[in-house]
Design a protein around this motif. Sequence first.
Motif, PDB file in Angstrom:
ATOM      1  N   SER A   5      14.945  -3.791 -50.866  1.00  0.00           N
ATOM      2  CA  SER A   5      13.852  -3.219 -51.839  1.00  0.00           C
ATOM      3  C   SER A   5      14.644  -2.249 -52.827  1.00  0.00           C
ATOM      4  O   SER A   5      14.535  -2.097 -53.786  1.00  0.00           O
ATOM      5  N   ALA A   6      15.765  -1.619 -52.110  1.00  0.00           N
ATOM      6  CA  ALA A   6      16.519  -0.476 -52.860  1.00  0.00           C
ATOM      7  C   ALA A   6      17.325  -1.380 -53.895  1.00  0.00           C
ATOM      8  O   ALA A   6      17.437  -0.973 -55.034  1.00  0.00           O
ATOM      9  N   ARG A   7      17.999  -2.561 -53.509  1.00  0.00           N
ATOM     10  CA  ARG A   7      18.569  -3.578 -54.593  1.00  0.00           C
ATOM     11  C   ARG A   7      17.793  -3.784 -55.637  1.00  0.00           C
ATOM     12  O   ARG A   7      18.156  -3.691 -56.740  1.00  0.00           O
ATOM     13  N   GLU A   8      16.383  -4.176 -55.404  1.00  0.00           N
ATOM     14  CA  GLU A   8      15.431  -4.841 -56.422  1.00  0.00           C
ATOM     15  C   GLU A   8      15.331  -3.506 -57.358  1.00  0.00           C
ATOM     16  O   GLU A   8      15.059  -3.610 -58.494  1.00  0.00           O
ATOM     17  N   PHE A  13      16.956  -0.317 -63.445  1.00  0.00           N
ATOM     18  CA  PHE A  13      17.498   0.898 -64.026  1.00  0.00           C
ATOM     19  C   PHE A  13      18.840   0.484 -64.621  1.00  0.00           C
ATOM     20  O   PHE A  13      19.442  -0.404 -64.197  1.00  0.00           O
ATOM     21  N   SER A  14      19.453   1.307 -65.609  1.00  0.00           N
ATOM     22  CA  SER A  14      20.704   1.297 -66.176  1.00  0.00           C
ATOM     23  C   SER A  14      21.083   2.713 -66.408  1.00  0.00           C
ATOM     24  O   SER A  14      20.450   3.266 -67.145  1.00  0.00           O
ATOM     25  N   PHE A  25      17.168  10.477 -61.213  1.00  0.00           N
ATOM     26  CA  PHE A  25      16.863  10.863 -59.928  1.00  0.00           C
ATOM     27  C   PHE A  25      16.289   9.593 -59.012  1.00  0.00           C
ATOM     28  O   PHE A  25      16.653   9.329 -57.940  1.00  0.00           O
ATOM     29  N   ALA A  26      15.448   8.831 -59.448  1.00  0.00           N
ATOM     30  CA  ALA A  26      14.943   7.767 -58.747  1.00  0.00           C
ATOM     31  C   ALA A  26      16.158   6.713 -58.565  1.00  0.00           C
ATOM     32  O   ALA A  26      16.182   6.009 -57.421  1.00  0.00           O
ATOM     33  N   MET A  27      16.724   6.454 -59.622  1.00  0.00           N
ATOM     34  CA  MET A  27      17.878   5.398 -59.591  1.00  0.00           C
ATOM     35  C   MET A  27      18.932   5.692 -58.575  1.00  0.00           C
ATOM     36  O   MET A  27      19.521   5.367 -57.702  1.00  0.00           O
ATOM     37  N   TYR A  28      19.306   7.095 -58.494  1.00  0.00           N
ATOM     38  CA  TYR A  28      20.214   7.928 -57.352  1.00  0.00           C
ATOM     39  C   TYR A  28      19.712   7.668 -55.996  1.00  0.00           C
ATOM     40  O   TYR A  28      20.469   7.190 -54.973  1.00  0.00           O
ATOM     41  N   GLU A  29      18.277   7.659 -55.751  1.00  0.00           N
ATOM     42  CA  GLU A  29      17.804   7.532 -54.485  1.00  0.00           C
ATOM     43  C   GLU A  29      17.883   6.182 -54.062  1.00  0.00           C
ATOM     44  O   GLU A  29      17.953   5.731 -53.038  1.00  0.00           O
TER      45      GLU A  29
END
Length: 418
Positions: A5-8, A13-14, A25-29
Amino acid sequence: MADVSARERLESFSLLDPMTQSDPFAMYEAMQDAPGIYRMPETGFYIVSRYADLRAVLTDPATYSNKVDRASLQGPENAAKLRTYMEARGWPHIATLQRTDAPDHARYRKLVDRVFTVSRVREMGPHIEETAHRLIDRFVDKGECEFISEYAMLLPGTILAEEMGLPSDQVATFKKWADAMLAPASYVMTEEELLRNADIELEAQHHLASLFEERRVHPIGDWISALANAHGENEEPLSMAELQSIMSQLIGGGFESTMTAIGHALMQLINHPNQMARLRENPSRVKNFVEEVIRFESPTQGLRRRTTRDVELSGTLIPKDSVVIVRYGAANRDAAKFACPHAFDMDRSNAGLHLAFGAGTHFCVGAVLARQEIATGILAILERLDDISLARPLTEPIHRANFLTLPLRELPIRFRAR
């Protein structure tokens, strides 16, 4: 399943997308939830996002070198063209201070530490406070202002401009120069844009060069004088190229990041009126408040390192000579270190453990001054203004597009004079 799920999530994001840069912050998480270290598909850079991993990188300069071309974001061809262009018309971007490793770093740090002493910053305190109130005088009776351009930018900008030998009314010139110095590391440019930007930096270089020469002979107590004469009796004075390099780092680190932090500080107070009320009632809380501001929306989101050997970090093999981005903004919101990391809490007990100023031998030389300017700047606002609120909703994205920093586009506020 969580890893998949995290990889997906990461694929959506970019870090070169302005919307993601404005709210990363969503991308960092997702990076922290995914296994290993995230590798940017657009650049090949390795992004370090977890607090423990950042500590490991920052405290191992032998493996993670600071010697990285500051224009690496532009790609090798344009970075080389920029080097040639600068060298032919001014001074090249040579490695000094934060861009060096031991033993060279120790020499530069020793010289610069003589300039940025705690006592010197304390001596500047009354002038910083006087400057803050003078800026507030310009808009206090209007009942509204654009906080970034009328205050957050002008407070550190005025102090730095004065230390660079510019009159306080020429902050716009100083900002133009500072923006040009930061630009190659901040966003991707065409060759034409890169060289046009270089012309602005060259203008700053030649201004500084004449001042450094003058201050070597006739020091007047500003930073230029102190740097030009920082060497001891048996030490080599800094060359002009070294002075230019150090000054560009002091300007980049001491201006945009402080401006950004002051803007974020007021925005968080507006978003959390109860915390604003508590800070008004007890200004001694300001020290921890400043640390939480810096943790919560790290003004410098990341900086570059280069691997000196093949190294494994969190199960990922990073090859020698790879560019590694230490993402302070991610580490400072790591749930493994900070409880409820996405909540702003000025009473947070471990706020001061953030990594926004770095760690180890390369800890930010201007941290004491930055903290002083943020604290003084916000307390002056609370002393002079009441009923502070947003004048209108902020337009998305609320931050200017930038790969390494998090600068607010604007912060229009309304208020009444106290």
